[in-house]
Write a protein that holds these residues in place. Structure first.
Motif, mmCIF file in Angstrom:
data_model
loop_
_atom_site.group_PDB
_atom_site.id
_atom_site.type_symbol
_atom_site.label_atom_id
_atom_site.label_comp_id
_atom_site.label_asym_id
_atom_site.label_seq_id
_atom_site.Cartn_x
_atom_site.Cartn_y
_atom_site.Cartn_z
ATOM 1 N N ARG A 1 0.834 -1.182 0.000
ATOM 2 C CA ARG A 1 0.000 0.000 0.000
ATOM 3 C C ARG A 1 0.879 1.245 0.000
ATOM 4 O O ARG A 1 2.054 1.179 0.342
ATOM 5 C CB ARG A 1 -0.967 -0.025 1.170
ATOM 6 C CG ARG A 1 -1.686 -1.367 1.263
ATOM 7 C CD ARG A 1 -3.174 -1.310 1.386
ATOM 8 N NE ARG A 1 -3.722 0.010 1.394
ATOM 9 C CZ ARG A 1 -4.342 0.590 0.366
ATOM 10 N NH1 ARG A 1 -4.486 -0.053 -0.752
ATOM 11 N NH2 ARG A 1 -4.812 1.790 0.478
ATOM 12 N N GLY A 2 0.274 2.352 -0.411
ATOM 13 C CA GLY A 2 1.062 3.566 -0.629
ATOM 14 C C GLY A 2 1.630 4.247 0.605
ATOM 15 O O GLY A 2 2.344 5.231 0.485
ATOM 16 N N LEU A 3 1.320 3.757 1.778
ATOM 17 C CA LEU A 3 1.773 4.443 2.988
ATOM 18 C C LEU A 3 2.803 3.573 3.711
ATOM 19 O O LEU A 3 2.669 2.356 3.751
ATOM 20 C CB LEU A 3 0.578 4.735 3.903
ATOM 21 C CG LEU A 3 -0.693 5.242 3.183
ATOM 22 C CD1 LEU A 3 -1.870 5.312 4.123
ATOM 23 C CD2 LEU A 3 -0.455 6.611 2.572
ATOM 24 N N ASP A 4 3.797 4.219 4.260
ATOM 25 C CA ASP A 4 4.921 3.478 4.876
ATOM 26 C C ASP A 4 4.558 2.729 6.143
ATOM 27 O O ASP A 4 5.226 1.791 6.524
ATOM 28 C CB ASP A 4 6.034 4.475 5.251
ATOM 29 C CG ASP A 4 7.023 4.635 4.109
ATOM 30 O OD1 ASP A 4 6.834 3.960 3.085
ATOM 31 O OD2 ASP A 4 7.971 5.433 4.271
ATOM 32 N N TYR A 5 3.490 3.184 6.820
ATOM 33 C CA TYR A 5 3.305 2.677 8.176
ATOM 34 C C TYR A 5 2.724 1.278 8.294
ATOM 35 O O TYR A 5 2.595 0.757 9.382
ATOM 36 C CB TYR A 5 2.497 3.667 9.016
ATOM 37 C CG TYR A 5 1.171 4.152 8.459
ATOM 38 C CD1 TYR A 5 0.129 3.280 8.220
ATOM 39 C CD2 TYR A 5 0.962 5.513 8.231
ATOM 40 C CE1 TYR A 5 -1.089 3.742 7.746
ATOM 41 C CE2 TYR A 5 -0.249 5.988 7.760
ATOM 42 C CZ TYR A 5 -1.280 5.097 7.511
ATOM 43 O OH TYR A 5 -2.473 5.554 7.051
ATOM 44 N N TYR A 6 2.371 0.648 7.185
ATOM 45 C CA TYR A 6 1.746 -0.669 7.304
ATOM 46 C C TYR A 6 2.700 -1.765 7.760
ATOM 47 O O TYR A 6 3.862 -1.809 7.367
ATOM 48 C CB TYR A 6 1.073 -1.065 5.985
ATOM 49 C CG TYR A 6 -0.194 -0.291 5.743
ATOM 50 C CD1 TYR A 6 -1.271 -0.422 6.619
ATOM 51 C CD2 TYR A 6 -0.316 0.590 4.679
ATOM 52 C CE1 TYR A 6 -2.442 0.305 6.426
ATOM 53 C CE2 TYR A 6 -1.480 1.319 4.481
ATOM 54 C CZ TYR A 6 -2.529 1.176 5.357
ATOM 55 O OH TYR A 6 -3.678 1.889 5.172
ATOM 56 N N THR A 7 2.176 -2.636 8.604
ATOM 57 C CA THR A 7 2.887 -3.838 9.057
ATOM 58 C C THR A 7 1.894 -4.994 8.944
ATOM 59 O O THR A 7 0.691 -4.777 9.050
ATOM 60 C CB THR A 7 3.294 -3.733 10.548
ATOM 61 O OG1 THR A 7 2.154 -3.311 11.303
ATOM 62 C CG2 THR A 7 4.426 -2.754 10.772
ATOM 63 N N LYS A 8 2.389 -6.170 8.736
ATOM 64 C CA LYS A 8 1.526 -7.371 8.630
ATOM 65 C C LYS A 8 0.420 -7.167 7.582
ATOM 66 O O LYS A 8 0.720 -6.947 6.414
ATOM 67 C CB LYS A 8 0.958 -7.756 9.994
ATOM 68 C CG LYS A 8 2.067 -8.135 10.983
ATOM 69 C CD LYS A 8 1.541 -8.578 12.319
ATOM 70 C CE LYS A 8 2.696 -9.013 13.196
ATOM 71 N NZ LYS A 8 2.452 -8.813 14.604
ATOM 72 N N THR A 9 -0.846 -7.166 8.011
ATOM 73 C CA THR A 9 -1.956 -7.158 7.050
ATOM 74 C C THR A 9 -1.991 -5.947 6.119
ATOM 75 O O THR A 9 -1.895 -4.806 6.568
ATOM 76 C CB THR A 9 -3.284 -7.186 7.829
ATOM 77 O OG1 THR A 9 -3.248 -8.294 8.722
ATOM 78 C CG2 THR A 9 -4.479 -7.306 6.891
ATOM 79 N N GLY B 1 -6.658 -0.844 3.173
ATOM 80 C CA GLY B 1 -6.279 -0.674 4.576
ATOM 81 C C GLY B 1 -5.240 -1.678 5.005
ATOM 82 O O GLY B 1 -4.687 -2.412 4.180
ATOM 83 N N GLY B 2 -4.983 -1.703 6.291
ATOM 84 C CA GLY B 2 -4.004 -2.629 6.819
ATOM 85 C C GLY B 2 -3.649 -2.310 8.256
ATOM 86 O O GLY B 2 -4.205 -1.389 8.864
ATOM 87 N N ARG B 3 -2.718 -3.089 8.758
ATOM 88 C CA ARG B 3 -2.311 -2.976 10.153
ATOM 89 C C ARG B 3 -1.150 -1.986 10.266
ATOM 90 O O ARG B 3 -0.322 -1.884 9.354
ATOM 91 C CB ARG B 3 -1.913 -4.373 10.620
ATOM 92 C CG ARG B 3 -1.496 -4.488 12.053
ATOM 93 C CD ARG B 3 -1.627 -5.902 12.565
ATOM 94 N NE ARG B 3 -2.998 -6.161 13.019
ATOM 95 C CZ ARG B 3 -3.521 -5.688 14.146
ATOM 96 N NH1 ARG B 3 -2.799 -4.917 14.954
ATOM 97 N NH2 ARG B 3 -4.766 -5.960 14.470
ATOM 98 N N TYR B 4 -1.138 -1.236 11.354
ATOM 99 C CA TYR B 4 -0.023 -0.298 11.563
ATOM 100 C C TYR B 4 0.379 -0.324 13.048
ATOM 101 O O TYR B 4 0.109 0.563 13.814
ATOM 102 C CB TYR B 4 -0.398 1.112 11.081
ATOM 103 C CG TYR B 4 -1.693 1.692 11.627
ATOM 104 C CD1 TYR B 4 -1.690 2.533 12.733
ATOM 105 C CD2 TYR B 4 -2.919 1.406 11.041
ATOM 106 C CE1 TYR B 4 -2.864 3.066 13.236
ATOM 107 C CE2 TYR B 4 -4.099 1.933 11.536
ATOM 108 C CZ TYR B 4 -4.054 2.762 12.635
ATOM 109 O OH TYR B 4 -5.226 3.279 13.133
#
Ligand code: AMP
Length: 415
Positions: free
Chosen positions: A258-266, A284-287
């Motif tokens: 995804r376009g944002l750096d903060y994602y982790t895992k999902t 979306g995703g996990r952060y």
């Protein structure tokens, strides 16, 4: 002087389109509340640092898409390009962690990105987002996805596809980044200019490049699933189990980032296959590390998502939008003008929307206008009829007319 026009990439919504936008938001609000989410409303602008630190300097959003300006005090301010960073700031600033063990928050609002406008991609657009702060469990991720799926299904979207992936965590992501760099190193010169920069700054983003040549080069790249650490693998398995227990079909896409750096895992994305190039309706995703990035002492795992309202508006049919209240147009003559407002109030009391033409032109014009507005009925305040204590009601569909006693206007719905 040339007429002033709206800024490129912005929209005016009126009549049915404005209703559609608000309808989508109301379905989102309703579903979110049933999932136990509470609304959070944050400012449209924030200090620039919030986004540059939160979203990541190397991302497209921060490096080239932010609307930033200096305020009168010389501080750099930015129109929010997304909602999560503001929610995290508000979570910390208002000590929400002390009030709820789990903060399940939803927001709706306009976002601003200086992207190249095209159908489904605007510079001002509306997002509906949800965030769960305070749980590292994959059930939270699965529930958040199911909330989004329910909103989209309630809006009667049919060609939905859910794509999922795990982008790892700071423990295992570097291994994958190294593997990806290794894979691309021999073809570095063939990458597009943006991807050449991404190679050093944020190599995962190359997986997301739309350039056909870059797409070709990443074919055969190693999948991240092979390098996930045990914790990330377990989490990913937990997400899949959660989705299966809810009968939510998913497609694993090891190239999804995804376009944002903060994602982790999902990381996940919901696409509407009936849309053209801009078919991602929700992402979306996990952060898990974003909160700690702003306040180390308050480290809080979290997961979030947002969907774009304008993009959904392209798929939601006019028929699925809740209809406006049925309208009764009140037509009067100059001699009966004194009863106009009174009759309209009675009509509203009966549960209809009431409209009129204050100028009271000819009856013919009033009927024409009533027809144009889509009124179901016209209530005619005739001077002779009023004297005798009644008015006429014309059914605009059948053309039939009936007498209505003045005292009965309030019971119009039952007649
Ligand atoms: P993002 O915040 O980039 O993860 O995007 C989440 C969702 O917001 C996307 O799936 C789109 O539906 C929507 N979206 C993002 N950027 C735009 C844009 N420029 N115009 C319209 N919708 C957008």
């Amino acid at each position: 002087m040339a007429a002033i026009q709206k800024i490129r990439g912005t929209n005016d919504f009126f009549f049915g389109e404005a209703r559609k936008l608000r309808y989508i938001q109301s379905i989102f609000r309703h579903v979110s509340e049933f999932y136990g989410f509470e609304e959070i409303i944050t400012p449209v602008f924030e200090y620039t640092e919030l986004f540059s630190r939160g979203i990541g300097e190397g991302t497209d959003i921060v490096s080239k898409e932010m609307y930033s300006f200096e305020d009168r005090g010389g501080r750099s301010i930015t129109l929010r390009p997304e909602g999560t960073a503001s929610v995290v700031r508000a979570f910390l600033e208002n000590s929400l962690y002390a009030q709820r063990k789990l903060n399940k928050l939803f927001y709706m609002g306009s976002m601003y990105r200086a992207e190249r406008p095209q159908k489904g991609r605007y510079r001002e657009f509306n997002q509906c987002g949800v965030e769960i702060l305070g749980s590292a469990r994959p059930e939270a991720d699965a529930e958040l996805i199911s909330l989004n799926m329910l909103v989209l299904q309630t809006l009667e979207l049919k060609d939905l596809k859910l794509y999922i992936n795990s982008v790892g965590c700071p423990k295992c992501k570097p291994d994958y980044e190294a593997a990806l760099k290794e894979h691309l190193s021999s073809s570095f010169d063939e990458l597009c200019e943006s991807c050449k920069t991404r190679y050093d700054k944020n190599v995962l983003r190359i997986l997301d490049c739309k350039n056909p040549q870059c797409k070709e080069l990443i074919k055969g790249a190693p999948a991240i699933s092979a390098t996930l650490c045990e914790e990330c693998s377990e989490h990913y398995e937990g997400l899949k189990a959660g989705l299966s227990s809810l009968d939510i079909e998913y497609i694993e896409n090891p190239m999804l980032v995804r376009g944002l750096d903060y994602y982790t895992k999902t990381a996940f994305e919901i696409q509407d296959e009936s849309l053209g190039a801009q078919n991602a309706v929700c992402g979306g995703g996990r952060y898990d590390n974003l909160v700690a990035q702003f306040d180390e002492k308050r480290s809080t795992p979290a997961v979030g998502s947002a969907f774009g309202v304008e993009r959904l508006m392209l798929s939601v049919s006019d028929e699925s939008v809740d209809p406006a209240p049925e309208t009764v147009f009140v037509a009067a003559f100059e001699q009966t003008r004194d009863k106009l407002l009174w009759a309209m109030e009675k009509v509203r009391g009966a549960g209809f929307a009431a409209l009129c033409d204050y100028e009271l032109p000819s009856m013919k014009s009033q009927f024409k206008y009533a027809d144009k507005l889509g009124a179901s009925y016209v209530l005619i305040l005739g001077p002779d009829e009023l004297q005798e204590g009644y008015v006429m009601l014309r059914d605009m569909k059948s053309g039939g007319e009936k007498k209505v006693a003045l005292d009965d206007i309030e019971r119009l719905a039952e007649l």
